[in-house]
Structure formats: C-alpha cells, structure tokens
Design an enzyme around this catalytic site. Structure first.
Site, PDB file in Angstrom:
ATOM      1  N   GLY A   1      41.811  -9.780  15.546  1.00  0.00           N
ATOM      2  CA  GLY A   1      42.329  -9.211  14.308  1.00  0.00           C
ATOM      3  C   GLY A   1      43.327  -8.086  14.468  1.00  0.00           C
ATOM      4  O   GLY A   1      44.214  -7.906  13.641  1.00  0.00           O
TER       5      GLY A   1
ATOM      6  N   ASP B   1      41.048  -3.695  13.682  1.00  0.00           N
ATOM      7  CA  ASP B   1      41.766  -4.103  12.468  1.00  0.00           C
ATOM      8  C   ASP B   1      41.120  -3.517  11.226  1.00  0.00           C
ATOM      9  O   ASP B   1      41.773  -2.917  10.376  1.00  0.00           O
ATOM     10  CB  ASP B   1      41.832  -5.633  12.366  1.00  0.00           C
ATOM     11  CG  ASP B   1      40.464  -6.300  12.573  1.00  0.00           C
ATOM     12  OD1 ASP B   1      39.452  -5.598  12.807  1.00  0.00           O
ATOM     13  OD2 ASP B   1      40.405  -7.539  12.489  1.00  0.00           O
TER      14      ASP B   1
ATOM     15  N   ASP C   1      34.104  -2.767   8.459  1.00  0.00           N
ATOM     16  CA  ASP C   1      33.434  -3.227   7.238  1.00  0.00           C
ATOM     17  C   ASP C   1      32.028  -2.595   7.237  1.00  0.00           C
ATOM     18  O   ASP C   1      31.864  -1.454   6.807  1.00  0.00           O
ATOM     19  CB  ASP C   1      33.426  -4.759   7.312  1.00  0.00           C
ATOM     20  CG  ASP C   1      32.881  -5.446   6.081  1.00  0.00           C
ATOM     21  OD1 ASP C   1      32.541  -4.767   5.113  1.00  0.00           O
ATOM     22  OD2 ASP C   1      32.797  -6.687   6.084  1.00  0.00           O
TER      23      ASP C   1
ATOM     24  N   LYS D   1      36.336  -0.113   4.938  1.00  0.00           N
ATOM     25  CA  LYS D   1      35.658  -0.331   3.639  1.00  0.00           C
ATOM     26  C   LYS D   1      34.454   0.594   3.574  1.00  0.00           C
ATOM     27  O   LYS D   1      33.348   0.201   3.964  1.00  0.00           O
ATOM     28  CB  LYS D   1      35.188  -1.783   3.533  1.00  0.00           C
ATOM     29  CG  LYS D   1      36.271  -2.830   3.565  1.00  0.00           C
ATOM     30  CD  LYS D   1      35.660  -4.219   3.403  1.00  0.00           C
ATOM     31  CE  LYS D   1      36.623  -5.322   3.685  1.00  0.00           C
ATOM     32  NZ  LYS D   1      35.990  -6.654   3.747  1.00  0.00           N
TER      33      LYS D   1
ATOM     34  N   ASP E   1      42.478 -12.777   9.349  1.00  0.00           N
ATOM     35  CA  ASP E   1      42.538 -14.195   9.009  1.00  0.00           C
ATOM     36  C   ASP E   1      41.508 -14.619   7.974  1.00  0.00           C
ATOM     37  O   ASP E   1      40.514 -13.941   7.754  1.00  0.00           O
ATOM     38  CB  ASP E   1      42.282 -15.038  10.266  1.00  0.00           C
ATOM     39  CG  ASP E   1      40.812 -14.992  10.686  1.00  0.00           C
ATOM     40  OD1 ASP E   1      40.262 -13.866  10.817  1.00  0.00           O
ATOM     41  OD2 ASP E   1      40.194 -16.062  10.841  1.00  0.00           O
TER      42      ASP E   1
ATOM     43  N   ARG F   1      46.980 -14.742   9.741  1.00  0.00           N
ATOM     44  CA  ARG F   1      47.138 -13.583  10.643  1.00  0.00           C
ATOM     45  C   ARG F   1      48.575 -13.086  10.696  1.00  0.00           C
ATOM     46  O   ARG F   1      48.821 -11.897  10.811  1.00  0.00           O
ATOM     47  CB  ARG F   1      46.703 -13.947  12.066  1.00  0.00           C
ATOM     48  CG  ARG F   1      45.216 -14.173  12.229  1.00  0.00           C
ATOM     49  CD  ARG F   1      44.858 -14.144  13.720  1.00  0.00           C
ATOM     50  NE  ARG F   1      43.569 -14.746  13.978  1.00  0.00           N
ATOM     51  CZ  ARG F   1      42.401 -14.127  13.857  1.00  0.00           C
ATOM     52  NH1 ARG F   1      42.363 -12.876  13.466  1.00  0.00           N
ATOM     53  NH2 ARG F   1      41.272 -14.748  14.133  1.00  0.00           N
TER      54      ARG F   1
END
Ligand code: 5GP
Length: 178
Positions: A47, A103, A106, A134, A162, A168
């Site tokens: 990522g 990347d 989360d 996030k 992705d 991507r």
C-alpha cells in the site's frame, strides 16, 4: 475528478492530488529533521509504495531504505484482523532506530504487529509515518510520530491503496460511495 468503478464498487473523489502533494511536502520536511545518520527506513508494501517514493524523494538524507511486505485486508473492505507476513527486511536492524512508512493506520493492529517484530529484531526506537489515519477505528494507542491526514471511518483507494488489487495507481484518493 469523476467517480470511478473498481470491480463491483463505485468510488468518489476524496483527497485531490494537490492536497496529497502538500501533505507529503510537509511530512518530508518534518521527517528530514530526524537526528540520526544511521536511521533505517522501512517501506511497508504494497500500500505505501507510491507514498513512500514521493516522500523519500523529497528527503535529502542518505538513509538506508528497505522494504517488507504484509497483508491484512485479504482483498475486501474489512480488515481480516490477522496480519500476514509475506516478506521481511534484509537490513541489519539490531541497535538501530527504524522509521516505518505506512499507507494507512486503521485499527492499529498492523502497527502493533510491526512494533513486536522490530523489537524482536533488536530495534532501538521504532517510529511511524503514515499518509492516512482513521482515529475512530483504533483499538490500541501505538504511537504514530508522523501523520499525513486524519480521516473518518471510510474505505479509501488510490495513491497505493487498493480495492481487491485495483486502484493503487490512481493519483488521487477516492472513497467508497455509500
Ligand atoms: P490496521 O491493521 O491498522 O487495521 O490496518 C492497516 C492496513 O489495512 C493498511 O496497511 C491497509 O493495507 C489496510 N487498510 C485499512 N484501511 C484501509 C482503507 O480504507 N482502504 C484500503 N485500501 N486499505 C485499508
């Protein structure tokens, strides 16, 4: 920027190229201040491939750069909760400070996994730079030293991220249309 279809889902524009560039410019400036000639920079694939190259090209420090590869989404919209190890770093880690290039953070599970892993390899300080974060999804309080942008809980693609391996290479970031 128009909406785009990837497999069965439609994604709409979310963060445009200019904003992504400004975020990266600022992060590059901050990271370049790290006071360590022997820093090991680790790009966490897949990522972060585009983010990492754009970021690191802007940093004029002769740091060693290595890659590793993990997988945690297994192609869906939800994290599987399990981090799969695909490829490890080759560089010597013992006794060194490490900067992880991610990347997106989360839940933070991947970050916890990476901290364990690099501690096990003898890393001294482990720092993280992530393009996106996030905060509402975090299940732990692993520290993140460099955050590009906090976003809401939404599934995003582009700029390395992705949906089932597509999207991507989009130069902007898109979000799943609800
Ligand atoms: P965590 O372990 O923090 O829950 O998840 C981190 C990994 O899940 C990221 O490195 C990324 O691969 C994937 N991920 C988390 N959120 C998203 C998202 O919104 N879009 C995409 N494409 N991948 C995500």
């Amino acid at each position: 920027m128009a909406s785009i279809q990837l497999h069965d889902k439609v994604f709409k524009p979310y963060i445009d190229r200019r904003e992504v560039e400004a975020i990266i410019e600022k992060m590059a400036y901050d990271i370049a201040q790290i006071d360590d000639e022997d820093l090991l920079v680790v790009i966490v694939l897949n990522g972060s491939m585009f983010f990492a190259t754009d970021l690191l090209r802007r940093i004029e420090r002769p740091w060693e750069i290595d890659t590793m590869r993990l997988s945690s989404y297994h192609g869906g919209l939800q994290s599987s909760g399990q981090v799969e190890f695909i490829l490890d770093v080759k560089a010597e880690v013992n006794g060194r400070n490490v900067l992880l290039i991610e990347d997106i953070v989360d839940t933070g599970r991947t970050l916890a996994f990476l901290h364990e892993h690099f501690k096990g390899l003898g890393a001294q300080e482990i720092m993280t730079a992530t393009l996106l974060h996030k905060p509402s999804q975090r299940i732990n309080d692993m520290p993140i030293e460099y955050i590009g942008k906090d976003i809401d809980d939404a599934f995003v693609v582009g700029f390395g991220l992705d949906y089932r391996e597509l999207g991507r290479n989009l130069p902007e970031i898109y979000v799943l249309e609800s």
